[in-house]
Write a protein that holds these residues in place. Structure first.
Motif, mmCIF file in Angstrom:
data_model
loop_
_atom_site.group_PDB
_atom_site.id
_atom_site.type_symbol
_atom_site.label_atom_id
_atom_site.label_comp_id
_atom_site.label_asym_id
_atom_site.label_seq_id
_atom_site.Cartn_x
_atom_site.Cartn_y
_atom_site.Cartn_z
ATOM 1 N N LEU A 11 -1.205 13.983 20.981
ATOM 2 C CA LEU A 11 -1.003 14.590 19.675
ATOM 3 C C LEU A 11 -1.751 13.826 18.600
ATOM 4 O O LEU A 11 -1.729 12.588 18.573
ATOM 5 N N ALA A 12 -2.404 14.548 17.695
ATOM 6 C CA ALA A 12 -2.901 13.924 16.478
ATOM 7 C C ALA A 12 -1.697 13.587 15.596
ATOM 8 O O ALA A 12 -0.613 14.160 15.752
ATOM 9 N N VAL A 13 -1.875 12.677 14.648
ATOM 10 C CA VAL A 13 -0.746 12.248 13.816
ATOM 11 C C VAL A 13 -1.229 11.981 12.402
ATOM 12 O O VAL A 13 -2.315 11.438 12.195
ATOM 13 N N GLY A 14 -0.416 12.397 11.423
ATOM 14 C CA GLY A 14 -0.764 12.216 10.023
ATOM 15 C C GLY A 14 0.076 11.145 9.360
ATOM 16 O O GLY A 14 1.260 10.991 9.668
ATOM 17 N N LEU A 15 -0.534 10.422 8.441
ATOM 18 C CA LEU A 15 0.196 9.447 7.634
ATOM 19 C C LEU A 15 0.785 10.166 6.434
ATOM 20 O O LEU A 15 0.059 10.717 5.607
ATOM 21 N N LYS A 16 2.097 10.143 6.293
ATOM 22 C CA LYS A 16 2.781 10.839 5.212
ATOM 23 C C LYS A 16 2.991 9.877 4.047
ATOM 24 O O LYS A 16 3.696 8.877 4.172
ATOM 25 N N ASN A 17 2.395 10.209 2.894
ATOM 26 C CA ASN A 17 2.502 9.384 1.692
ATOM 27 C C ASN A 17 2.123 7.930 2.020
ATOM 28 O O ASN A 17 1.052 7.705 2.544
ATOM 29 N N GLU A 28 2.262 14.206 -1.002
ATOM 30 C CA GLU A 28 2.960 14.989 -2.011
ATOM 31 C C GLU A 28 2.757 14.358 -3.390
ATOM 32 O O GLU A 28 2.996 13.182 -3.574
ATOM 33 N N GLN A 29 2.276 15.168 -4.320
ATOM 34 C CA GLN A 29 2.269 14.862 -5.750
ATOM 35 C C GLN A 29 1.354 13.719 -6.172
ATOM 36 O O GLN A 29 1.600 13.050 -7.173
ATOM 37 N N CYS A 30 0.272 13.491 -5.445
ATOM 38 C CA CYS A 30 -0.636 12.428 -5.884
ATOM 39 C C CYS A 30 -1.266 12.760 -7.225
ATOM 40 O O CYS A 30 -1.563 11.868 -8.023
ATOM 41 N N ALA A 31 -1.486 14.047 -7.519
ATOM 42 C CA ALA A 31 -2.077 14.420 -8.808
ATOM 43 C C ALA A 31 -1.092 14.166 -9.944
ATOM 44 O O ALA A 31 -1.473 13.645 -11.000
ATOM 45 N N GLN A 32 0.149 14.513 -9.746
ATOM 46 C CA GLN A 32 1.156 14.308 -10.790
ATOM 47 C C GLN A 32 1.260 12.846 -11.185
ATOM 48 O O GLN A 32 1.477 12.518 -12.360
ATOM 49 N N VAL A 64 -0.047 18.478 -1.465
ATOM 50 C CA VAL A 64 0.802 19.466 -2.131
ATOM 51 C C VAL A 64 1.256 18.944 -3.482
ATOM 52 O O VAL A 64 1.585 17.758 -3.628
ATOM 53 N N GLU A 65 1.239 19.821 -4.466
ATOM 54 C CA GLU A 65 1.892 19.575 -5.751
ATOM 55 C C GLU A 65 3.020 20.588 -5.921
ATOM 56 O O GLU A 65 2.949 21.703 -5.395
ATOM 57 N N TYR A 66 4.052 20.187 -6.666
ATOM 58 C CA TYR A 66 5.196 21.056 -6.905
ATOM 59 C C TYR A 66 5.353 21.445 -8.382
ATOM 60 O O TYR A 66 5.873 22.519 -8.680
#
Length: 266
Positions: free
Chosen positions: A184-190, A208-212, A232-234
């Motif tokens: 499996l490939a794997v992603g680093l979350k935040n 999540e929310q790096c732009a904010q 992703v931005e919220y």
């Protein structure tokens, strides 16, 4: 024109064999050593963790809950030409999961702000490694291509445990190794602070929310390594972050906190 000698012909054929045996890259990513999928910067995606799954979004990657969806759902997405990421929480206990009873109380800490979720003592790999291995077995057995392990930055939060940056690096690398051992490939979350140390261990990033918070530039090491950043931005409208996302080659969406089917892509 002279014909080549038999020896020259054999040498030429031998030189071609490695190229012929190499796994060909796919439209939305490449196959690094070991044959794992690795999405490229700018790859389009859909992230849906709640509500009835909408499989009609025309993107090459879907990120969905690993427990909530069956292998049939993954196979259907594959038939539509999609790669599928298995969402799991690896750094927090969730009281609504079928394996919640496998976690002893000693490794369960403070709440992480979401109902029914509490941080885990990631130092206790003797307890957590076999549980996470079983979860990753589930992702593999259902046919997922990759895993998104969530809550990978407990050391920066009030977990109820004295976690250090070193504890987090060891645990995150453990999760990456367990995923890779299963193909499996794997992603680093935040976990932005540890990107320089971990970019080589992970195949993509999820943020999540790096732009904010004015932090998207910190994800550049993944893009420089040819690895996608699913972002992703919220709370910001797309007009506030999409131009920067395109400049940085991020795969950016505006989503609701519920992470249902609704989306606006850059």
């Amino acid at each position: 024109m002279r014909r080549p000698s038999l020896l020259v012909t054999l040498l030429a054929l031998a030189a071609l064999l490695p190229a012929a045996c190499t796994t060909a890259p796919e439209p939305d990513g490449k196959a690094p050593p070991g044959g794992r999928w690795q999405p490229r910067p700018g790859t389009g995606w859909q992230w849906q963790l709640s509500g009835r799954l909408d499989t009609s979004v025309d993107v090459p990657v879907y990120d969905i809950d690993g427990f909530d969806h069956s292998g049939k759902t993954v196979a259907r997405l594959h038939r539509d030409g999609r790669k599928v990421i298995c969402y799991l929480s690896t750094g927090a206990w969730e009281d609504f999961r079928p394996d919640a009873g496998d976690f002893p109380e000693s490794v369960i800490g403070r709440g992480n702000g979401w109902e029914g979720e509490r941080w885990l003592d990631i130092r206790r790999v003797d307890v957590l490694e076999p549980i996470m291995a079983e979860r990753l077995d589930m992702c593999r057995d259902k046919g997922f291509d990759a895993v998104e392990p969530d809550n990978m930055d407990g050391y920066r939060n009030r977990t109820g445990f004295p976690l250090t940056a070193g504890d987090q690096l060891r645990y995150n690398r453990l999760v990456a190794r367990l995923a890779h051992e299963r193909g499996l490939a794997v992603g680093l979350k935040n976990d932005l602070d540890q990107i320089p140390e971990l970019v080589g261990d992970f195949d993509f990033a999820v943020n999540e929310q790096c732009a904010q918070y004015g932090e998207c530039d910190r994800l550049t090491p993944f893009v420089d390594a040819g690895k996608a950043v699913f972002h992703v931005e919220y709370e910001l409208p797309t007009g506030r972050f999409c131009a920067d996302s395109r400049r940085l080659e991020l795969s950016s969406l505006l989503k609701r906190y519920a992470l249902d089917a609704w989306r606006r892509a850059c």
